[in-house]
Design an enzyme around this catalytic site. Sequence first.
Site, mmCIF file in Angstrom:
data_model
loop_
_atom_site.group_PDB
_atom_site.id
_atom_site.type_symbol
_atom_site.label_atom_id
_atom_site.label_comp_id
_atom_site.label_asym_id
_atom_site.label_seq_id
_atom_site.Cartn_x
_atom_site.Cartn_y
_atom_site.Cartn_z
ATOM 1 N N ARG A 1 -6.676 10.434 -0.060
ATOM 2 C CA ARG A 1 -6.196 10.747 -1.236
ATOM 3 C C ARG A 1 -7.972 10.775 -2.021
ATOM 4 O O ARG A 1 -7.951 12.005 -2.649
ATOM 5 C CB ARG A 1 -5.669 10.034 -1.954
ATOM 6 C CG ARG A 1 -4.265 10.240 -1.592
ATOM 7 C CD ARG A 1 -3.098 9.146 -2.144
ATOM 8 N NE ARG A 1 -3.230 7.856 -1.425
ATOM 9 C CZ ARG A 1 -3.211 6.504 -2.145
ATOM 10 N NH1 ARG A 1 -3.212 6.588 -3.358
ATOM 11 N NH2 ARG A 1 -3.317 5.437 -1.320
ATOM 12 N N HIS B 1 0.892 -1.205 0.073
ATOM 13 C CA HIS B 1 -0.050 0.001 0.089
ATOM 14 C C HIS B 1 0.868 1.091 -0.106
ATOM 15 O O HIS B 1 1.632 1.417 0.711
ATOM 16 C CB HIS B 1 -0.792 -0.160 1.169
ATOM 17 C CG HIS B 1 -1.996 0.887 1.194
ATOM 18 N ND1 HIS B 1 -1.718 2.311 1.366
ATOM 19 C CD2 HIS B 1 -3.531 0.835 1.013
ATOM 20 C CE1 HIS B 1 -2.831 2.862 1.271
ATOM 21 N NE2 HIS B 1 -3.818 1.918 0.967
#
Length: 595
Positions: free
Chosen positions: A256, A236
């Site tokens: 995000r 990740h």
Amino acid sequence: MAEIERHSFDVLVVGAGGAGLRAAIAAHDAGAKVGIVCKSLLGKAHTVMAEGGIAAAMANVWKEDNWQVHFRDTMRGGKMLNHWRMAQLHAQEAPDRVRELEEWGALFDRTPDGLISQRDFGGHRYARLAHVGDRTGLELIRTLQQRAVALGIEVFMECTVTKLVKSDGRIAGAFGYWRESGRFIAFDAPSVVLATGGIGKSYKVTSNSWEYTGDGHALALEAGASLVNMEFVQFHPTGMVWPPSVKGILVTESVRGDGGVLRNSEGRRFMFDYIPEFFKAETADSEEEADRWYEDKTNNRRPPELLPRDEVARAINAEVKAGRGSPHGGVFLDIASRRTPEYIRRRLPSMYHQFKELADVDITAEPMEVGPTCHYVMGGVAVDPDTGESSVEGLYAAGEVAGGMHGANRLGGNSLSDLLVFGRRTGLNAAYAVVRRGDRPTISDEEIRAASEHALAPFSIEGGENPYTVQHDLQEVMHNLVGIIRTAEEMERALTQLAGLRERITRLSVEGHRQYNPGWHLALDLRNMLRVSECIARAALERTESRGGHTRNDYPATDDAWGKLNLHCRLDGEAVGITREPLPQMPDDLRELFN
Ligand code: FAD
């Protein structure tokens, strides 16, 4: 031989995360007598840590969304290596599984007109993740757990399965031990569903907790099943990098999705420099367009920060290597300058507290420091897409331990939906098979004696290897030599070192007695971690191309010939063997979706 505790079920589910609970509920609904075994406390599986949401094309926010778009996004995100049938079933059935959770009492965040709200995540064309703030996994587990308990399904908590037992080539049940007392326990069951989650603890920096030692992967392998796609491990892009005690803990992609951007030490929004050809047509090429996308998704393209995880992780890795990293070896993730403190605290409450408490950083006022962390394994037990059964009769797998669904890279949010869709399918089919087969194999005393002796072996060696030292060495090998960027020379070195570790684990010794003895627990887990690590390293060496979660510095291009092949790992005695097998053929009507 001393008598041991014994139980008998139609369907035994190993693991009480989302996949295990959903499978157990389905098997119970199909009329089976079901038991669940889990290594930690009920409710403490990885699923509870899931933050961002459940991907399902419900079209609540974007009416243009449908299962075909979700299917296409998933296949493209997986670099077309996903089992097409799994990706199809997943996209088609996920919306019903989310609505069903709501009927069972899950409280999702809402849109202004009262529908289940859906948020943006990397690789998904439309806002698609049904969510509960950034604590979606908690709500999912709470709902499934309450239902399983209300149905009266028996749960064996803090109980670890160490062996699957077969009789005449079929599954007969499982053997394990109570973690607290160290006493052994056996389960007779003609259907066993593995739902044991991931493998992250084989790596030094990981978002995974202590339980994720690849037990289900190793148990299946030892029972004769094959593991597919093991070279594909997801790093990740955003784990915490500071302070050292929390390195690897996840920073959700929702940061995000909700407007956060990545910057290097020069303040540059660097993701614009890393848009691959494959995603160019649908990714914004200027900051202005990327920022407009949050308000107007029809007329603008997605920000590059929301490219699939493998792309973003590689970009961060490259920036740090080029000397443009943050002070503690990551990059900056900035939402403070882009959203109001109220918005951040409302949308990302766990992230706010996580950084405040663990790093003394106020994410509403300053950027976070983040870097890649080992997060998820795309590889797992090869199963029939419709039933979840492996090549071993009576052995099933669902959730993260099963392979095929996510191909070379999983999109965020597609795991929680995977657990629900395939947990249900697998539980139903495991129950139906018990009725269909009629007779029930039983576990022999001989099998129990052998499993007990194997489990107790570390007590019989004095002055041998310390399990904690061996675990540390294993994590170093995997982190340094089979990590985010790989080369043949490094992986060959890794395999030599793993062979050395395999030798060392035959000499593991533990002190004390069987009552709550973490050193002994680790000694047993290490056998699984090592098996899984060997599979990852062997498959990664074999695949001479870069694709999704597998990046080879010596073979940087994606190779069409490899796009037609899966790698399967099987045990041949103690050795891990690899075979190349053709991908299942996608039917023409689905293929059309990519034109
Ligand atoms: P798990 O939930 O991992 O459960 C495994 C179970 O198996 C546990 O009960 C464990 O005790 C048991 N077990 C293991 N070995 C044994 C054994 N030998 N004997 C008995 N029991 C055993 N995915 C998303 O889709 N959306 C997200 O927002 C998201 N956020 C995430 C955030 C974090 C921090 C992490 C770590 C993961 C996230 N994921 C997310 C991924 C997702 O949570 C996992 O892939 C998923 O929960 C795995 O579910 P599972 O049911 O397969 O296994």
